[in-house]
Design an enzyme around this catalytic site. Structure first.
Site, short mmCIF file in Angstrom:
data_model
loop_
_atom_site.label_atom_id
_atom_site.label_comp_id
_atom_site.label_asym_id
_atom_site.label_seq_id
_atom_site.Cartn_x
_atom_site.Cartn_y
_atom_site.Cartn_z
CG HIS A 28 -2.06 -1.08 1.07
ND1 HIS A 28 -2.75 -1.40 2.19
CD2 HIS A 28 -2.36 -1.75 0.08
CE1 HIS A 28 -3.68 -2.48 1.67
NE2 HIS A 28 -3.46 -2.39 0.46
CB SER A 62 -9.14 -6.93 9.47
OG SER A 62 -8.65 -6.43 8.12
CD GLU A 94 -10.83 -8.30 18.92
OE1 GLU A 94 -11.83 -8.67 18.76
OE2 GLU A 94 -10.42 -7.54 19.88
P1 NAD Z 1 -7.40 -3.33 10.11
O1 NAD Z 1 -7.22 -2.18 10.67
O2 NAD Z 1 -8.43 -3.68 9.06
O3 NAD Z 1 -7.24 -4.62 10.89
C1 NAD Z 1 -6.29 -4.71 11.94
C2 NAD Z 1 -6.35 -5.83 12.69
O4 NAD Z 1 -5.19 -6.06 13.69
C3 NAD Z 1 -7.30 -6.31 13.47
O5 NAD Z 1 -7.75 -7.70 12.98
C4 NAD Z 1 -7.08 -6.23 14.85
O6 NAD Z 1 -7.87 -7.27 15.63
C5 NAD Z 1 -5.41 -6.41 14.74
N1 NAD Z 1 -4.84 -6.20 15.77
C6 NAD Z 1 -5.03 -5.14 16.77
N2 NAD Z 1 -3.93 -4.98 17.57
C7 NAD Z 1 -3.20 -5.92 17.50
C8 NAD Z 1 -1.95 -6.54 18.09
N3 NAD Z 1 -1.40 -5.57 19.08
N4 NAD Z 1 -1.34 -7.37 17.41
C9 NAD Z 1 -1.82 -8.30 16.58
N5 NAD Z 1 -3.14 -7.77 15.91
C10 NAD Z 1 -3.71 -6.89 16.39
O7 NAD Z 1 -5.84 -3.37 9.42
P2 NAD Z 1 -5.54 -4.09 7.87
O8 NAD Z 1 -6.06 -5.46 7.62
O9 NAD Z 1 -4.09 -3.98 7.79
O10 NAD Z 1 -6.31 -3.03 6.99
C11 NAD Z 1 -6.23 -1.49 7.16
C12 NAD Z 1 -5.60 -0.73 5.90
O11 NAD Z 1 -5.34 0.36 6.53
C13 NAD Z 1 -4.30 -1.38 5.59
O12 NAD Z 1 -4.63 -1.50 4.19
C14 NAD Z 1 -3.47 -0.40 5.72
O13 NAD Z 1 -2.97 0.18 4.65
C15 NAD Z 1 -3.99 0.74 6.22
N6 NAD Z 1 -3.47 1.07 7.57
C16 NAD Z 1 -1.89 1.38 7.72
C17 NAD Z 1 -1.54 1.70 8.86
C18 NAD Z 1 0.02 1.65 9.26
O14 NAD Z 1 0.59 2.21 8.07
N7 NAD Z 1 0.45 1.55 10.46
C19 NAD Z 1 -2.20 1.87 10.13
C20 NAD Z 1 -3.76 1.62 9.83
C21 NAD Z 1 -4.27 1.40 8.60
#
Ligand code: NAD
Ligand code: ZN
Length: 281
Positions: free
Chosen positions: A121, A212, A238
């Site tokens: 991404h 997720s 989760e």
């Molecule tokens: P998501 O937000 O859809 O899901 C996050 C998942 O992480 C959830 O299933 C949750 O239960 C789990 N989770 C939460 N805390 C956790 C932990 N401490 N250890 C392990 N698992 C944990 O995330 P996604 O599937 O990556 O999709 C979101 C989109 O948004 C991505 O495509 C990404 O590009 C973007 N995003 C990026 C960032 C970043 O760069 N840090 C942050 C937020 C969103």
């Protein structure tokens, strides 16, 4: 659910690939966008996570774009890689991990020392030319300075100028660079996708960490890996749709998982090295 320690023999075989999502960085103080307190509670993703939405807002309400950029980078710049990012970099150094495929844009894998990273991404520290696909990276200090400057800009003209100047022009065709962030509805960068598939083609174990598994097309990759015969380990506190294809479901945070697994792998790694060294003598 079996005990995490039982995974050690599988991990010691190597050929591991990690497929990571926003949950991995939640323990780096970067909240998942869709979770509670996430960015999308305040900013409508249909506007702020689409290129069209952001561009029209930039033209008609640049102050709103400024506020969003400032808030986003304040969060990003205040975080740093956590134990799990360092753990993945260490697995690569030990030749156990082939590469990381990440959906995150926070750059923490590189900052932790991983070198084999497919950024599906994009990366919030990079800009690219949509025509030549040239990617340019700026460092944290440059972004810190930019955000401080941007905060002080009040007029429409100043805000637009500050943002355009910082993004710069393509070193080849001189077109305006764009953020190297893949917005909703855009296709994934082909080179990164190719790199990701090249890791998966050799993978025997896929660690899905903090994702997720519902953001497509990235979410297809674990299914691809599964069809190629890799063992799937899903690490997430989760339940997610990936549980259905996982050989192992680990209901732990990413950091807890690595705090359990790394010391054991380190111990066995150094024990084998000691034995090998003794044999050589
Ligand atoms: P998501 O937000 O859809 O899901 C996050 C998942 O992480 C959830 O299933 C949750 O239960 C789990 N989770 C939460 N805390 C956790 C932990 N401490 N250890 C392990 N698992 C944990 O995330 P996604 O599937 O990556 O999709 C979101 C989109 O948004 C991505 O495509 C990404 O590009 C973007 N995003 C990026 C960032 C970043 O760069 N840090 C942050 C937020 C969103
Ligand atoms: Zn160009």
């Amino acid at each position: 659910m079996r005990h995490i320690k039982e995974l050690v023999p599988l991990l010691k075989k190597g050929n591991i690939v990690a497929f990571c999502g926003a949950g991995l960085s939640s323990e780096s103080s970067i909240p998942t966008f869709r979770g509670k307190g996430g960015l999308w509670e305040k900013y409508n993703p249909e506007v702020f996570a689409t290129l069209g939405g952001l561009l029209s807002l930039f033209i008609f309400s640049p102050k709103k774009v400024r506020d969003f950029i400032v808030e986003f980078y304040d969060i990003l710049l205040s975080g740093k890689p956590n134990y799990a990012h360092y753990g993945l970099a260490e697995l690569e150094r030990k030749n156990l991990l082939l590469g990381v495929i990440t959906q995150n844009i926070d750059d923490f894998h590189s900052q932790a020392g991983s070198t084999e990273v497919a950024e599906l991404h994009g990366n919030a520290y990079k800009f690219w030319c949509l025509k030549c696909k040239i990617v340019v990276k700026k460092n944290r200090e440059e972004f810190e300075k930019f955000i401080e400057n941007l905060k002080s800009k009040q007029s429409r003209k100043e805000i637009i100028r500050e943002i355009l100047n910082f993004m710069g022009k393509c070193p080849s065709c001189r077109k305006r660079m764009r953020p190297y962030i893949i917005f909703f509805g855009q296709s994934l960068p082909q080179d990164e996708l190719k790199k990701g598939y090249s890791y998966l083609d050799k993978a025997q174990t896929l660690l899905c960490i903090g994702t997720s598994g519902v953001v497509y097309p990235a979410a297809y990759l674990p299914y691809y890996s599964r069809r190629r015969g890799a063992k799937i380990i899903n690490i997430n506190p989760e339940s997610t749709p990936l549980d259905d294809i996982a050989d192992w479901v680990i209901r732990e945070t990413a950091v807890n998982f690595f705090k359990i697994i790394l010391p054991i792998l380190n111990e066995t790694f150094f024990r084998h090295r000691r034995i090998r060294l003794r044999r050589k003598v």
